[in-house]
Scaffold this motif. Structure first.
Motif, PDB file in Angstrom:
ATOM      1  N   PRO B 221       9.883  22.366   1.461  1.00 37.62           N
ATOM      2  CA  PRO B 221      11.240  22.109   1.965  1.00 37.62           C
ATOM      3  C   PRO B 221      11.569  20.616   1.848  1.00 37.62           C
ATOM      4  O   PRO B 221      10.688  19.780   2.054  1.00 37.62           O
ATOM      5  CB  PRO B 221      11.164  22.518   3.443  1.00 37.62           C
ATOM      6  CG  PRO B 221      10.002  23.439   3.536  1.00 37.62           C
ATOM      7  CD  PRO B 221       9.030  23.000   2.483  1.00 37.62           C
ATOM      8  N   ALA B 222      12.818  20.304   1.529  1.00 36.84           N
ATOM      9  CA  ALA B 222      13.202  18.900   1.327  1.00 36.84           C
ATOM     10  C   ALA B 222      12.923  18.070   2.579  1.00 36.84           C
ATOM     11  O   ALA B 222      12.630  16.880   2.495  1.00 36.84           O
ATOM     12  CB  ALA B 222      14.668  18.819   0.944  1.00 36.84           C
ATOM     13  N   SER B 223      12.970  18.714   3.755  1.00 37.94           N
ATOM     14  CA  SER B 223      12.713  17.989   5.008  1.00 37.94           C
ATOM     15  C   SER B 223      11.257  17.549   5.115  1.00 37.94           C
ATOM     16  O   SER B 223      10.917  16.737   5.968  1.00 37.94           O
ATOM     17  CB  SER B 223      13.062  18.885   6.192  1.00 37.94           C
ATOM     18  OG  SER B 223      12.346  20.109   6.095  1.00 37.94           O
ATOM     19  N   ASP B 232      17.356  18.936  -6.950  1.00 42.68           N
ATOM     20  CA  ASP B 232      18.562  19.635  -6.503  1.00 42.68           C
ATOM     21  C   ASP B 232      18.428  21.127  -6.738  1.00 42.68           C
ATOM     22  O   ASP B 232      17.782  21.561  -7.686  1.00 42.68           O
ATOM     23  CB  ASP B 232      19.791  19.112  -7.265  1.00 42.68           C
ATOM     24  CG  ASP B 232      20.240  17.763  -6.704  1.00 42.68           C
ATOM     25  OD1 ASP B 232      19.896  17.469  -5.540  1.00 42.68           O
ATOM     26  OD2 ASP B 232      20.884  16.991  -7.434  1.00 42.68           O
ATOM     27  N   GLY B 233      19.064  21.902  -5.906  1.00 45.50           N
ATOM     28  CA  GLY B 233      19.029  23.357  -6.055  1.00 45.50           C
ATOM     29  C   GLY B 233      19.570  23.954  -4.778  1.00 45.50           C
ATOM     30  O   GLY B 233      20.030  23.222  -3.887  1.00 45.50           O
ATOM     31  N   ASP B 234      19.507  25.255  -4.668  1.00 46.15           N
ATOM     32  CA  ASP B 234      19.998  25.913  -3.468  1.00 46.15           C
ATOM     33  C   ASP B 234      18.901  26.793  -2.890  1.00 46.15           C
ATOM     34  O   ASP B 234      18.713  27.911  -3.346  1.00 46.15           O
ATOM     35  CB  ASP B 234      21.241  26.744  -3.794  1.00 46.15           C
ATOM     36  CG  ASP B 234      21.802  27.410  -2.543  1.00 46.15           C
ATOM     37  OD1 ASP B 234      21.571  26.874  -1.435  1.00 46.15           O
ATOM     38  OD2 ASP B 234      22.444  28.462  -2.668  1.00 46.15           O
ATOM     39  N   PRO B 235      18.129  26.356  -1.932  1.00 48.97           N
ATOM     40  CA  PRO B 235      18.173  25.006  -1.360  1.00 48.97           C
ATOM     41  C   PRO B 235      17.389  24.013  -2.222  1.00 48.97           C
ATOM     42  O   PRO B 235      16.577  24.437  -3.051  1.00 48.97           O
ATOM     43  CB  PRO B 235      17.467  25.208  -0.021  1.00 48.97           C
ATOM     44  CG  PRO B 235      16.499  26.324  -0.274  1.00 48.97           C
ATOM     45  CD  PRO B 235      17.115  27.205  -1.295  1.00 48.97           C
ATOM     46  N   PRO B 236      17.619  22.711  -2.019  1.00 46.52           N
ATOM     47  CA  PRO B 236      16.819  21.718  -2.754  1.00 46.52           C
ATOM     48  C   PRO B 236      15.359  21.778  -2.308  1.00 46.52           C
ATOM     49  O   PRO B 236      15.084  22.179  -1.171  1.00 46.52           O
ATOM     50  CB  PRO B 236      17.447  20.374  -2.365  1.00 46.52           C
ATOM     51  CG  PRO B 236      18.258  20.628  -1.148  1.00 46.52           C
ATOM     52  CD  PRO B 236      18.572  22.087  -1.092  1.00 46.52           C
ATOM     53  N   VAL B 237      14.437  21.417  -3.197  1.00 48.39           N
ATOM     54  CA  VAL B 237      13.015  21.415  -2.816  1.00 48.39           C
ATOM     55  C   VAL B 237      12.370  20.082  -3.175  1.00 48.39           C
ATOM     56  O   VAL B 237      12.802  19.397  -4.097  1.00 48.39           O
ATOM     57  CB  VAL B 237      12.216  22.554  -3.499  1.00 48.39           C
ATOM     58  CG1 VAL B 237      12.616  23.910  -2.953  1.00 48.39           C
ATOM     59  CG2 VAL B 237      12.335  22.480  -5.004  1.00 48.39           C
TER      60      VAL B 237
END
Lengths: 188, 330
Positions: B221-223, B232-237
């Motif tokens: 997860p980007a977090s 970038d992406g949906d969700p970003p990774v």
């Protein structure tokens, strides 16, 4: 009351959780790669003996439980409570059936037992590791049998039943290991 | 004289010989690939801003520092190694003692040995290839290994706890923990899913990863990007990976963030998280930021816990079995 952080967790530490006293059995430090660290503990409920798992965030704290083990002399049973006395202060304490539990059958008047107290109230009672008791009833063994093989049930003065060798007779005094319930020897 | 003192090593001499052989093999591996061994300082003016790391702190007093200068023991040699990369060193590796306060357990020691390396032009997938080659070389003939596997962070959550880690709410994560027999710990945040993901990962998933094989987890997860590039992406990774063998986390790698501005924002974000958790915020490493501003070449880097690798190679279950003098004998 003492407060312990997860850094103080170790086996044997007594804590209070959801109103009950627990002893930590095992503590494991768990931390995923770059994330939150946890203390994952196995804890034993000191009232029920049940072991459960819980997890705390590292650095969190919990309340300590005022639990201590004391040696006390067993006095008598009044039909509802078992009464014990501190041999130094002569202070008396009574324990209910939940606390005495399986120890009841090994309690002989004047024997020294270990009581686990929580805020002064008995949580559990441990009989001495060895007790000396009189056999009040057992079948007469075969004459001349001294091998001890096989054995037979014998009822002791407290009502406990143990397996004894065939040569041991009613009225004799024997030594028993209360941890296993095994006959150890005859006592002259 | 106290005859009961544990002066002897905790690890057996046979294990310490294996330790030396593995170190020699690691050096041979990188020498053959033209990766330069480097040696950067353990002391730094900047401590780690990572909200889950606690740097040891010490004080340097001496000529020019009559007031005493606060210095931190590094938690990894990452920042000075990146400064070397920015200075044109080419690919580098280091075998370093690192220090993390507060970490002690079967798989943790406050002082341990990290193997860290950086490869120019690699992304995290190419670096996973190299980690796999090195680790299978080192474990060859010591441990039978099935074919390695690579799973995204999202795939392992779906497989082992049946939820999507990047879409699930905190309520769903807490319910999931409960269903898997984990009583939610007290004082868990109700707005931030990451500690809940860490709880599920460490309690329900990690023990199942890498059983008899190398399992790489990637695309976090980007977090939880730490110092990895976010795609970038949906969700970003985050282009980050970790390696597990027999349920033990062995390595953490990044397709490295090279943007100085973004790095500064992540440091600031770390410090906000520290303050929210009641921790001291840390001065950021301006030397690293200056090196990034000067230009860090595109690269991927990884840190591998050498003691844990040795523990697996030796068939031991605790780090104290493979370290001559662990912290309780230091």
């Amino acid at each position: 009351m003492a407060i312990y952080t997860t850094n103080e967790f170790k086996s044997g530490l007594k804590i209070i959780l959801d109103g009950d006293p627990y002893a930590i059995v095992e503590n494991e430090f768990v931390k995923p790669g770059k994330g939150q660290a946890f203390s994952r503990v196995k804890i034993r409920n000191l009232k029920t003996g049940r072991v459960i798992e819980r997890t705390f965030k590292s650095g969190d704290s919990v309340e300590g439980a005022d639990v201590m083990d004391v040696e006390m002399q067993y006095l008598y049973n009044d039909g509802q409570f078992w009464h014990f006395m501190d041999p130094q202060s002569f202070e008396q304490i009574s324990a209910d059936a939940t606390a005495v539990s399986d120890a009841a059958k090994w309690l002989k008047e004047q024997d020294t037992c270990q009581l686990t107290l929580w805020n002064g109230v008995p949580l559990s009672v441990s009989p001495p590791n060895f007790v000396i008791m009189t056999i009040i009833e057992t079948d007469p063994g075969l004459k001349g049998d001294t091998s001890g093989g096989g054995g037979k049930p014998a009822t002791l003065e407290t009502g406990a039943v143990v397996r004894v060798p065939l040569f041991v007779q009613t009225g004799e005094v024997i030594k028993v290991d209360t941890r296993t319930g095994d006959y150890v020897s005859r006592v002259k | 004289m106290s005859p009961g003192r544990p002066w002897q090593p905790a690890a057996s001499l046979a294990t310490l010989r294996l330790r030396a052989r593995l170190l020699t093999a690691i050096r041979a591996f990188f020498t053959a690939r033209g990766v330069l061994e480097v040696d950067t300082p353990a002391l730094s003016v900047a401590g780690s801003t990572d909200p889950h790391l606690d740097s040891f702190v010490t004080c340097h007093a001496g000529p020019g520092q009559q007031q005493g200068q606060t210095l931190y023991l590094h938690t990894s040699p990452e920042f000075p190694m990146k400064r070397l990369l920015a200075a044109g060193s080419g690919c580098v590796y280091q075998i370093a003692k690192v220090f993390r306060n507060g970490e002690a357990g079967r798989h943790h020691q406050p002082e341990f040995t990290l193997l860290e390396w950086y490869r120019l032009g690699f992304d995290h997938h190419r670096l996973m290839d190299e980690v796999e080659e090195l680790v299978t070389t080192l474990l060859a003939e010591r441990l039978p290994l099935a074919a390695s596997e690579r799973l995204t962070y999202r795939e392992v959550f779906k497989r082992h706890v049946g939820l999507d880690p990047q879409r699930a709410s905190v309520t769903e994560l807490a319910a999931c923990a409960f269903v898997h027999g984990i009583m939610p710990p007290p004082h868990m945040p109700d707005a931030n899913p990451d500690p809940w993901l860490d709880l599920l990962l460490s309690h329900c998933i990690e023990p199942k990863l890498g059983q008899g094989r190398l399992t790489f987890l990637y695309d976090y997860p980007a977090s939880q990007a730490a110092l990895a590039l976010v795609r970038d992406g949906d969700p970003p990774v985050a282009e980050r990976f970790e390696l597990y063998i027999n349920g033990i986390e062995l390595a953490n790698g990044f397709h490295e963030l090279t943007d100085a501005g973004e790095q500064r924002r992540r440091f600031a974000h770390d410090n906000q998280a520290r303050e929210a958790n009641g921790l001291r915020s840390m001065a950021v490493d301006e030397n690293l930021l200056a090196a990034l501003a000067a230009g860090l070449p595109a690269c991927a880097g990884v840190a591998l816990g050498f003691d844990r690798l040795l523990m697996i190679a030796a068939g031991c279950s605790s780090l104290t079995d493979v370290i001559a003098f662990p912290i309780d004998r230091a």
